[in-house]
Design a protein around this motif. Structure first.
Motif, short mmCIF file in Angstrom:
data_model
loop_
_atom_site.label_atom_id
_atom_site.label_comp_id
_atom_site.label_asym_id
_atom_site.label_seq_id
_atom_site.Cartn_x
_atom_site.Cartn_y
_atom_site.Cartn_z
N LEU A 120 -8.62 -2.11 1.30
CA LEU A 120 -8.00 -1.28 0.27
C LEU A 120 -9.07 -0.36 -0.31
CD1 LEU A 120 -5.77 -3.95 -1.54
CD2 LEU A 120 -5.09 -2.26 0.17
N PRO A 172 -6.86 -7.02 4.72
CA PRO A 172 -6.73 -5.56 4.80
C PRO A 172 -7.82 -4.88 3.97
CG PRO A 172 -5.14 -6.44 3.24
CD PRO A 172 -5.82 -7.63 3.86
N ILE A 177 1.29 -5.70 1.74
CA ILE A 177 0.02 -6.42 1.61
C ILE A 177 0.26 -7.90 1.41
CG2 ILE A 177 -2.08 -6.64 0.21
CD1 ILE A 177 -1.68 -3.64 -0.50
N ASN A 231 0.88 -1.17 0.00
CA ASN A 231 0.00 0.00 0.00
C ASN A 231 0.91 1.22 0.00
OD1 ASN A 231 -1.62 2.23 0.78
ND2 ASN A 231 -3.11 0.85 1.73
#
Length: 877
Positions: free
Chosen positions: A845, A843, A799, A792
């Motif tokens: 995004l 995660p 990531i 990221n």
């Protein structure tokens, strides 16, 4: 499982294997797997057994086998195979219902009835990549032109057509929110058999009413036929290889075939396409002069095909017939649909300077630019080659002070004379100013021919038009569309000539006459009109076209009507009329100005099948690569960029392209022409096999996955690994590329719930802010891949990191160790889910998030055609 219809030149072959009974999934087909990011310190280890999807034990599976793949050594197999029906009881069970596909496994196998499948070693046949599809009863699988989005998400050469799935026009359930098909293309290369391809609960790919399976594998036959690799488990020994192969041939590192990197053999001819086309010049001297006699002859040969030497007419043309062959390339200005009769096609071909003959296929006769018959297995295929060349070219080289320097051509009584001048010369192109003569002609696809002859000393241009007698026809000068408001001359069905200033898709204004009608004759259904007028008309410059003796090309639009009176056209054509110096003067042939590095997307790569005994075919493909440069510093509007251009990677330019997909199309041989006799006729025969794991879809349990895909080698899809300098320490022999992209660059567009592409887009969930990846795998090739990392950019967070695991067995890679061939890799993916499963939370995004990819490769040896693709599935939040 019944194997589907294999289309072989119109013959349908159906083969059947015994149907495997449906049963609950047991141990994995390919053994144990690993993932890249297990949750550290978790009380439970994530299980990569596909049967362990959830606790209720309801995962089932079915196997499908492709039609047979048959290849010779060094041959490429890359095509969409015929659809294979899935087991009929599954089809019946899921008719009108949704299947949740929870994972898959793949192999390439030799199949013998009533015996266990035998895995084909990766050292025998290398899977470069694949795409596979489960089709529902309401889906369509079709090829479409590539666009920016499919270039980002597909696996084809940039700009080539790509395969997609969509709902059929007769969709029986158009309001359903579930896909009619689904696509599988993760970890889809040489790593595919030992890379994990299943999902954690409750995630799945969905498909409604599944009925069939398609696969498009790209396989490269690397099995040495000298007897040293006759049985699985025998050590790899390199077979013959082209000069361009960069793989080691001996020593401890010679554990892989250089063929898997798709080297460009001497069968490949590179061209700049239009960028590399030599140009004619009718005034002054060439800015860029052709410096080699061979280049002069080649360029003059091409240009001379545009010159019609007097004497070529229908009665003088002869044709030779060649059954079972085709002629390459459509003749310029020929109608795409062709003609219904051979006589019509041959008459047009005879009158066209661009035509080499006629080919009959699929019910139509088409005019072709090529004149060399090429064999092809297709019903009723036949060609007729036009006797003689459009223009007899007489080439010579020498020293002359009266001819222009470099390359030139002139029109003589015996044809076209081309000359390569080795002496310095101040002679001008086009002849003596004030006494120049220029002429040219063209036959357009609407059957209107135009001949222009200019005489500078007499200030006269003679125009000869030929068109259909019963209707009006016209010619517009100096424009490629009516929107250019050109000056036009119209001949109506009675032969009356009028001049016009056209409007945009309207008749425009009738002008005062400036042309004199010399003659108007009718024969064989064609009207021929000869006109004269001044070259330039200074009093009417705004409305009338002024001809120019210095321009080698004259843009034209031609049209024909439906009736005798000038009105809206029935058909029209846009073309360019080439002009050449006449009366013995020289037309200079100038070299093309070389384009900057990386700006050769319009180039081509042509393959010659000579010496392959009909098991291959000539082919030309577009180069298409437009490597994306890094974003300029400080430019916040730029979100996509790669280091490829900064590094001057050879893959970015057709002139330096050394290997990859462009040299590796279906049925190509990856050996040089002089090695043809060394290729064994023995065929390697096997099938692709996939095992799909599934459950019945439960809307309260399963969560649908959406597909996303991104190439680190942006704009090219592949790249070269230059060899490290001599003396480089092994740990320092690393080549790295970087790329950046914004999530919204690949996650965009309208939502199509029924499309099998399952493309990630905000439109599929109102108010969404981004997505969470659930599965993410890289795609790279043995033996150079070291690592793939995704960050990221906005937060610096890592990531995903994919680190390949390499096999280490030089022999006896059989049984449970059959996928451990030395030098070949598996690529554990990143998988996210519930910490209770032993997985990290996925995660978030945001759609506005910026990503950075870093790919590292071993550069001890040079490599071509390496890839760095991210392929994943996620959920929209």
């Amino acid at each position: 499982v019944e194997l589907g219809c294999t289309m072989m030149w119109g013959v349908v072959v159906v083969m059947t294997l015994g149907a495997a009974p449906l049963r609950p999934a047991g141990p994995n087909m390919n053994g144990d797997y690993t993932i890249a990011n297990p949750l550290a310190g978790a009380a439970t280890k994530f299980s990569t057994e596909s049967a362990d999807y959830d606790a209720d034990g309801s995962v089932e599976f079915f196997d499908v086998y492709s039609p047979e793949i048959r290849t010779q050594y060094s041959q490429v197999y890359w095509t969409m195979m015929a659809a294979v029906p899935i087991p009929p009881d599954i089809v019946a069970r899921f008719d009108g219902k949704v299947m949740a596909i929870t994972g898959s496994e793949m192999d390439q196998v030799m199949v013998t009835p009533n015996k266990p499948d035998i895995s084909v070693p990766i050292t025998w046949s290398y899977n470069h990549h694949y795409g596979q599809y489960i089709q529902g009863k309401d889906s369509v699988l079709e090829q479409v032109p590539a666009d920016h989005h499919t270039d980002l998400t597909g696996h084809a050469m940039p700009g080539e057509p790509v395969w997609i799935t969509r709902a059929s026009d007769t969709d029986s359930n158009p309001t359903s929110p579930y896909p009619t098909s689904t696509v599988f293309a993760t970890g889809n290369g040489g790593e595919y058999r030992k890379s994990f391809h299943s999902y954690p609960a409750p995630y799945a790919q969905l498909v409604e009413s599944p009925v069939a399976w398609n696969i498009q594998p790209m396989q490269i036959d690397t099995k040495n036929r000298d007897g040293s690799m006759d049985e699985p488990g025998m050590p790899f020994t390199p077979g013959i290889a082209p000069q361009q192969s960069l793989a080691p041939r001996s020593g401890p590192d010679a554990v892989y075939s250089g063929l898997l990197e798709c080297p460009c053999t001497d069968r490949i001819t590179r061209s700049l396409g239009d960028l590399g086309t030599a140009s004619a010049l009718l005034t002054g001297v060439c800015e860029d002069t052709i410096t080699l006699a061979a280049d002069c002859e080649a360029a003059a040969t091409k240009l001379s095909a545009e010159i019609v030497v007097p004497g070529r007419n229908a009665s003088a043309c002869t044709y030779t017939e060649h059954d079972g062959t085709f002629l390459a390339g459509s003749a310029p200005n020929a109608p795409t649909a062709g003609w219904k009769t051979k006589a019509e096609a041959q008459t047009w071909c005879c009158a066209s300077p661009h035509c080499g003959g006629v080919t009959f296929q699929e019910g139509a006769y088409t005019a072709r630019s090529g004149a060399t018959p090429q064999p092809y297995k297709m019903p009723a295929l036949a060609s007729w080659v036009l006797g003689g060349a459009p223009s007899a070219l007489n080439f010579s080289a020498g020293a002359s002070t009266t001819l222009p320097a470099g390359c030139s051509l002139s029109i003589g009584k015996r044809g076209v004379d081309a000359f390569f001048n080795t002496a310095p010369s101040t002679a001008q192109c086009g002849g003596t100013v004030g006494a120049r003569k220029v002429s040219g002609n063209v036959l357009t696809s609407v059957n209107v021919s135009v001949d222009v002859a200019m005489d500078e000393a007499a200030n006269k241009v003679t125009l000869t038009f030929s068109g259909p007698v019963a209707v009006w026809f016209g010619v517009g000068f100096g424009a490629d569309a009516m929107a250019g408001l050109p000056y036009a001359i119209v001949v109506d069905g009675e032969g009356t000539v009028s001049e016009h200033k056209l409007a945009d898709h309207a008749a425009g204004t009738v002008l005062q006459p400036t042309v004199a009608v010399v003659s108007s004759t009718v024969a064989d259904g064609q009207r021929v009109v000869v006109l004269t007028r001044s070259i330039k008309i200074s009093d009417y410059e705004s409305d009338y076209y002024n001809f120019d003796l210095t321009l080698p090309d004259l843009p034209l639009i031609t049209a024909v009507g439906s009736g005798s009176t000038f009105a809206y056209h029935k058909a029209h054509a846009v073309t360019t009329l080439p002009l050449f110096a006449d009366a013995g003067a020289s037309t200079c042939v100038c070299a093309a100005t070389p384009p900057p590095f990386g700006q050769t997307a319009s180039g081509t790569l042509s393959y010659s099948s000579v010496g392959t005994n009909g098991s291959s075919h000539d082919s030309t493909v577009g180069f298409g690569k437009r490597c994306t440069p890094l974003c300029p510093k400080g430019d916040s509007s730029c979100s996509q960029g790669s280091t490829m251009m900064e590094q001057q990677n050879p893959t970015c330019d057709v002139r330096t392209y050394r290997g990859g997909l462009g040299c590796c199309h279906h049925l190509y041989f990856l050996t040089d022409t002089n090695q043809s006799a060394q290729i064994s006729p023995d065929l390697q025969i096997y099938r692709m096999k996939t095992r799909f794991y599934f459950q019945e879809f439960n809307a309260t349990k399963h969560k649908q996955l959406y597909r996303w895909h991104w190439q680190t080698a942006m704009g090219s899809g592949e790249y070269d690994i230059p060899q490290a300098s001599p003396g480089t320490l092994p740990e320092d022999a690393v080549y790295t590329i970087n790329a950046t992209i914004r999530v919204s660059d690949f996650a965009n567009g309208p939502c199509d719930y029924r499309s099998g592409m399952n493309t990630l887009t905000p439109s599929c969930k109102a108010g969404s802010i981004g997505f969470k990846p659930i599965f993410l795998g890289g795609h790279c090739h043995a033996p150079t891949c070291l690592s793939m990392e995704l960050f990221n950019t906005d937060t610096g967070e890592l990531i995903c990191r994919n680190l390949p695991t390499y096999g280490n067995l030089t022999s006896n890679a059989t049984g449970d160790h059959r996928f451990e061939e030395k030098g070949y890799l598996a690529l554990p993916p990143c998988v996210w889910g519930d910490p209770a499963q032993g997985l990290s939370e996925p995660p978030l995004l945001l759609w506005s998030a910026n990503l950075t990819a870093v790919k590292r490769c071993n550069s001890t040896y040079g490599h071509t055609g390496e890839m760095a693709r991210w392929q994943g599935h996620g959920i929209i939040v």
